[in-house]
Scaffold this active site. Structure first.
Site, PDB file in Angstrom:
ATOM      1  N   LYS A  95       8.810  24.268  50.023  1.00  0.00           N
ATOM      2  CA  LYS A  95       8.706  23.270  51.090  1.00  0.00           C
ATOM      3  C   LYS A  95      10.039  23.279  51.822  1.00  0.00           C
ATOM      4  O   LYS A  95      11.068  22.912  51.259  1.00  0.00           O
ATOM      5  CB  LYS A  95       8.412  21.888  50.524  1.00  0.00           C
ATOM      6  N   GLY A 156      10.082   7.921  54.118  1.00  0.00           N
ATOM      7  CA  GLY A 156      10.345   6.651  53.463  1.00  0.00           C
ATOM      8  C   GLY A 156      10.085   5.418  54.295  1.00  0.00           C
ATOM      9  O   GLY A 156      10.317   4.297  53.834  1.00  0.00           O
ATOM     10  N   ALA A 183       5.376  12.716  54.763  1.00  0.00           N
ATOM     11  CA  ALA A 183       6.350  11.684  55.146  1.00  0.00           C
ATOM     12  C   ALA A 183       5.703  10.556  55.939  1.00  0.00           C
ATOM     13  O   ALA A 183       4.859  10.792  56.806  1.00  0.00           O
ATOM     14  CB  ALA A 183       7.520  12.259  55.944  1.00  0.00           C
ATOM     15  N   GLY A 184       6.124   9.344  55.610  1.00  0.00           N
ATOM     16  CA  GLY A 184       5.700   8.174  56.350  1.00  0.00           C
ATOM     17  C   GLY A 184       4.478   7.468  55.814  1.00  0.00           C
ATOM     18  O   GLY A 184       4.163   6.350  56.232  1.00  0.00           O
ATOM     19  N   ASN A 205       5.248  10.119  48.258  1.00  0.00           N
ATOM     20  CA  ASN A 205       6.267   9.902  47.244  1.00  0.00           C
ATOM     21  C   ASN A 205       6.624   8.422  47.125  1.00  0.00           C
ATOM     22  O   ASN A 205       6.207   7.731  46.214  1.00  0.00           O
ATOM     23  CB  ASN A 205       7.508  10.736  47.539  1.00  0.00           C
ATOM     24  N   THR A 206       7.365   7.914  48.110  1.00  0.00           N
ATOM     25  CA  THR A 206       7.912   6.561  48.010  1.00  0.00           C
ATOM     26  C   THR A 206       6.840   5.500  47.816  1.00  0.00           C
ATOM     27  O   THR A 206       7.017   4.555  47.035  1.00  0.00           O
ATOM     28  CB  THR A 206       8.744   6.234  49.266  1.00  0.00           C
TER      29      THR A 206
END
Length: 261
Positions: A95, A156, A183-184, A205-206
């Protein structure tokens, strides 16, 4: 294993940072049913390999490893990190992240394309973290990438699909290219929307790692991704600008006062 085979079995990918404990991480991966997890090279090689038990834990999950070049801000740094990751993790998958702005963590499109071209020429299967910009997407494909990872919103931020129209246009323009929202993503509903739009997978992830109950949240994302994909495959009704009665009016008696029999 080919990417299309991986996506057929699992359309949810998980990041492995920020979890409160290794046990919670392991349980969340299991609950998510994900087939791919991203791993930062820096996290693994801090100290002796395997000393913190992280690498054995990830291998035990059975998920495919997608190393990333998180934190890299130049072509040289990203390419070097990717080469090291191939040696450490034994995979050609990478990645590719080349950050251009420290505040937004937006990728640098010029450095990203250059690094992608170098790595693709060296036999890497490059998963570039990019924006929803169509021109950048085309340049990455020309550089040799076979999959793209456009952001939904800044890393994040939890803002979801901030430019949904642009993401839908990108999906429509590249119907045969695997596209993964990266992301996001902040809620299962964001993931479901991405899948309804026809995206092939989402990387989270987050939103999972920092949830009050990461394992339960991982399970929620699993169901949301499955529901969104099923809805896309079933065929969503098109939106309308006017009301359409769901019950046919033909043949219904007119019982209004004064109506003709």
């Amino acid at each position: 294993m080919k990417l299309h085979d991986v996506l057929r079995d699992s359309r949810l990918m998980l990041g492995t940072a920020q979890y409160p404990s290794p046990r919670v991480l392991s349980d969340a991966i299991a609950a998510s049913g994900c087939g791919v997890v991203t791993v930062s090279l820096r996290r693994e090689i801090a100290g002796e390999p395997g000393a913190n038990g992280f690498w054995p834990l990830i291998k035990a999950t059975g998920a495919r490893i997608l190393p990333n070049t998180a934190g890299c801000h130049s072509v040289q740094e990203a390419v070097t990190t990717a080469r090291m990751a191939r040696e450490v993790f034994g995979t050609d998958w990478i990645k590719l992240e080349v950050i251009g702005n420290a505040d937004t963590l937006q990728p640098d499109p010029f450095a990203l394309v250059e690094a992608a071209r170098i790595l693709c020429a060296e036999g890497f299967a490059v998963f570039p973290y990019t924006t929803e910009d169509l021109i950048v997407a085309e340049r990455l494909l020309e550089a040799g990438c076979r999959v793209l990872m456009p952001w939904g919103a800044p890393i994040g931020s939890g803002r979801g699909l901030r430019h949904a129209d642009a993401l839908a246009a990108l999906r429509g323009h590249l119907p045969d290219v695997p596209l993964i929202i990266d992301a996001g993503i902040g809620a299962p509903s964001h993931a479901a929307l991405a899948m309804e739009m026809g995206y092939d997978a989402v990387l989270v992830n987050t939103a999972v790692a920092r949830a009050g109950d990461p394992v339960a949240m991982a399970r929620a994302f699993r169901h949301a991704v499955e529901a969104g994909r099923l809805a896309h495959e079933a065929g969503l009704m098109p939106p309308r600008d006017f009301a359409v009665p769901s019950t046919p009016v033909l043949g219904i008696a007119d019982l209004r006062p004064g109506a003709r029999a």
